[in-house]
Design a protein around this motif. Structure first.
Motif, PDB file in Angstrom:
ATOM      1  N   ALA A 155      -8.709  -1.845  -5.686  1.00 37.29           N
ATOM      2  CA  ALA A 155      -9.113  -0.752  -4.796  1.00 37.29           C
ATOM      3  C   ALA A 155      -9.560   0.475  -5.577  1.00 37.29           C
ATOM      4  CB  ALA A 155      -7.961  -0.383  -3.878  1.00 37.29           C
ATOM      5  N   GLY A 156      -9.317   0.480  -6.895  1.00 36.60           N
ATOM      6  CA  GLY A 156      -9.663   1.654  -7.678  1.00 36.60           C
ATOM      7  C   GLY A 156      -8.753   2.833  -7.406  1.00 36.60           C
ATOM      8  N   GLY A 157      -7.505   2.546  -7.052  1.00 36.30           N
ATOM      9  CA  GLY A 157      -6.544   3.599  -6.724  1.00 36.30           C
ATOM     10  C   GLY A 157      -5.831   3.275  -5.430  1.00 36.30           C
ATOM     11  N   VAL A 158      -5.327   4.294  -4.771  1.00 31.90           N
ATOM     12  CA  VAL A 158      -4.608   4.110  -3.502  1.00 31.90           C
ATOM     13  C   VAL A 158      -5.578   4.363  -2.354  1.00 31.90           C
ATOM     14  CG1 VAL A 158      -2.659   4.846  -2.087  1.00 31.90           C
ATOM     15  CG2 VAL A 158      -2.461   4.878  -4.585  1.00 31.90           C
ATOM     16  N   PRO A 159      -5.938   3.330  -1.587  1.00 29.56           N
ATOM     17  CA  PRO A 159      -6.875   3.536  -0.473  1.00 29.56           C
ATOM     18  C   PRO A 159      -6.297   4.482   0.580  1.00 29.56           C
ATOM     19  CG  PRO A 159      -6.582   1.200  -0.974  1.00 29.56           C
ATOM     20  CD  PRO A 159      -5.526   1.931  -1.724  1.00 29.56           C
ATOM     21  N   GLU A 160      -7.163   5.128   1.303  1.00 28.04           N
ATOM     22  CA  GLU A 160      -6.741   6.005   2.395  1.00 28.04           C
ATOM     23  C   GLU A 160      -5.912   5.209   3.403  1.00 28.04           C
ATOM     24  OE1 GLU A 160      -6.421   9.661   4.294  1.00 28.04           O
ATOM     25  OE2 GLU A 160      -7.437   9.217   2.400  1.00 28.04           O
ATOM     26  N   GLY A 161      -4.735   5.746   3.760  1.00 25.08           N
ATOM     27  CA  GLY A 161      -3.882   5.089   4.739  1.00 25.08           C
ATOM     28  C   GLY A 161      -3.119   3.897   4.202  1.00 25.08           C
ATOM     29  N   PHE A 162      -2.996   3.787   2.872  1.00 28.77           N
ATOM     30  CA  PHE A 162      -2.385   2.595   2.273  1.00 28.77           C
ATOM     31  C   PHE A 162      -0.866   2.613   2.383  1.00 28.77           C
ATOM     32  CE2 PHE A 162      -0.505   0.366  -1.376  1.00 28.77           C
ATOM     33  CZ  PHE A 162      -1.078  -0.892  -1.228  1.00 28.77           C
ATOM     34  N   VAL A 163      -0.305   1.439   2.669  1.00 24.83           N
ATOM     35  CA  VAL A 163       1.137   1.230   2.687  1.00 24.83           C
ATOM     36  C   VAL A 163       1.395  -0.232   2.345  1.00 24.83           C
ATOM     37  CG1 VAL A 163       1.194   0.698   5.163  1.00 24.83           C
ATOM     38  CG2 VAL A 163       3.262   1.543   4.043  1.00 24.83           C
ATOM     39  N   PHE A 164       2.484  -0.503   1.655  1.00 21.14           N
ATOM     40  CA  PHE A 164       2.817  -1.904   1.404  1.00 21.14           C
ATOM     41  C   PHE A 164       4.139  -2.243   2.078  1.00 21.14           C
ATOM     42  CE2 PHE A 164       4.542   0.354  -2.287  1.00 21.14           C
ATOM     43  CZ  PHE A 164       5.788  -0.225  -2.494  1.00 21.14           C
ATOM     44  N   THR A 165       4.244  -3.480   2.529  1.00 24.80           N
ATOM     45  CA  THR A 165       5.407  -3.958   3.261  1.00 24.80           C
ATOM     46  C   THR A 165       6.318  -4.744   2.340  1.00 24.80           C
ATOM     47  OG1 THR A 165       3.992  -4.164   5.212  1.00 24.80           O
ATOM     48  CG2 THR A 165       6.151  -5.202   5.326  1.00 24.80           C
ATOM     49  N   LEU A 166       7.611  -4.404   2.377  1.00 24.56           N
ATOM     50  CA  LEU A 166       8.612  -5.101   1.572  1.00 24.56           C
ATOM     51  C   LEU A 166       9.455  -6.000   2.471  1.00 24.56           C
ATOM     52  CD1 LEU A 166       9.904  -2.352  -0.877  1.00 24.56           C
ATOM     53  CD2 LEU A 166       8.655  -4.433  -1.471  1.00 24.56           C
ATOM     54  N   PRO A 167       9.310  -7.319   2.346  1.00 28.29           N
ATOM     55  CA  PRO A 167      10.118  -8.234   3.143  1.00 28.29           C
ATOM     56  C   PRO A 167      11.463  -8.511   2.474  1.00 28.29           C
ATOM     57  CG  PRO A 167       8.571  -9.488   1.843  1.00 28.29           C
ATOM     58  CD  PRO A 167       8.347  -8.029   1.498  1.00 28.29           C
ATOM     59  N   LYS A 168      12.295  -9.292   3.175  1.00 30.84           N
ATOM     60  CA  LYS A 168      13.544  -9.810   2.610  1.00 30.84           C
ATOM     61  C   LYS A 168      14.504  -8.711   2.153  1.00 30.84           C
ATOM     62  CE  LYS A 168      12.064 -14.096   3.032  1.00 30.84           C
ATOM     63  NZ  LYS A 168      10.829 -13.828   3.806  1.00 30.84           N
TER      64      LYS A 168
END
Length: 404
Positions: A155-168
């Protein structure tokens, strides 16, 4: 006053400290929550995915217009079709966990880079976007971290509105590790401090109730150093962990209601959004099977909205039809009740229901959610409550005295 001044001063000091701690831990609700999260396998990540889903959803809606009209009325159906054509997806998550599986490092490396580029190129209407990683477990954490770094590289950095989901998530230390990883990645990649945010997927009983009887999820929010943006319920993992037979696993099973009620209480006033889980039943197959799936999903989404869960997972394009249908119906119905009560509140009139500021806040909030998702426009609100402009609604939501 008969109490000594030093006693009064001591009480005032302690209460000021209490107020400061409450304000820090419970800053209030955060506006802008999407109505859904659309899940796509990381192997299929592409910038045109919202349009692909939207086109497939329109085809389903057109083919079952009579059923949709029966459920919501012709006006709402037209609004749904217009929305599917212009902005079908609000939040998209490219999945590198259960929906992706284990494909080998070389393949996942390539897919992660491509997913990052796709996230950056998604249309602006998708105002929230990200990836679901593999879990922070002994067997998977290294792969999860590598995938996240490659997504950011693509993405060349953190995209606008970016979030990552952590399962488990099963233990508080996993939240501490997630925070430390965010800090380390930001430092290593030259990213601003606090740029990385995550959602916690609640899909095990241990994430709800810890071994000592405390609510893990409540403590997790406050251990996340302000990086946790949402709690996502994992329907089938959670049900299975509770020993529920497969044929009874669903969003409306009592164990699901309990877990989500704890999540809701834990997240209340923290600014962390609660997201309902998924249904595995897609509107495909025979006409009877499609009809049953459409009716079922419409009912489940409506049920979630009635219980205050304003976001949910969509696992296929067909779910978009009933996601928008149920939301538009819910908020348009709510407007007919809320707007006249807001009008009476602003006019300080009486009536059968006497509302207080907290209730006026709730009434304004549901109307603003309806405006945000496009269920109606400002003119529909002022037609029922002439003084209830968008600005006034925001003031009511913030429990300020409206400047009329």
């Amino acid at each position: 006053m008969t109490l000594p001044p030093e006693v009064l001063a001591g009480i005032g000091t302690k209460l000021a400290a209490v107020d400061a701690e409450l304000a820090r831990n419970y800053p209030g609700e955060r506006p802008g929550q999407p109505i859904h999260t659309a899940y796509v396998s990381g192997a299929d990540a592409a910038a045109d995915m919202p349009g692909v889903w939207g086109a497939a959803a329109i085809e389903l809606a057109e083919g079952h217009r009579e059923l949709l009209t029966e459920l919501a009325g012709a006006e709402v159906v037209e609004l749904v079709l217009d929305t599917l054509a212009r902005r079908p997806v609000q939040d998209m998550r490219f999945d590198f966990e259960d929906g992706y599986g284990t494909r080998g490092d070389e393949v996942e490396d390539r897919d992660a880079l491509r997913a990052g580029a796709a996230l950056k190129a998604l249309p602006a209407e998708v105002f929230s976007r990200g990836v679901r990683l593999k879990g922070l477990t002994t067997a998977e954490w290294a792969r999860a971290v590598r995938t996240l770094e490659l997504v950011l590289e693509g993405a060349g950095g953190v995209p606008e509105g970016f979030v990552f989901t952590l399962p488990k998530i099963r233990h508080l230390d996993q939240v501490d590790i997630a925070v430390a990883l965010c800090e380390a990645i930001e430092a290593a990649h030259g990213l601003p401090s606090g740029a990385l945010r995550f959602e916690l997927q609640i899909e095990s009983p241990q994430a709800v109730i810890a071994a000592d009887g405390t609510a893990t999820v409540a403590r997790a929010i406050h251990r996340a150093a302000g990086r946790c943006t949402g709690l996502h319920y994992g329907t089938y993992d959670y049900s299975a962990a509770c020993g529920i037979a497969p044929q009874f696993q669903s969003l409306e099973h009592p164990v699901a209601d309990h877990a989500k009620a704890v999540m809701q209480a834990a997240a209340a006033q923290t600014g962390v959004w609660v997201c309902d889980g998924s249904t595995q039943v897609l509107p495909i197959g025979s006409p009877e099977e499609v009809r049953a799936a459409v009716v079922r999903h419409n009912r489940l989404v409506t049920r979630s909205l009635e219980r205050g869960y304003y976001q949910g997972w969509d696992m296929g394009a067909g779910h978009l039809v009933t996601r928008w249908l149920a939301n538009f119906t819910f908020y348009r119905t709510a407007l007919g009740v809320a707007a006249p009560r807001i009008g009476r509140y602003l006019d300080r009139q009486g009536g059968a229901v006497v509302d207080e500021p907290a209730t006026a806040q709730a009434l304004a909030t549901v109307v603003l959610r309806g405006l945000d998702c496009g269920a109606f426009g400002p003119d529909a609100v002022t037609a029922l409550a002439p003084a209830a402009s968008v600005e006034v609604l925001h003031q009511l939501r913030e429990r300020k005295i409206p400047a009329l």
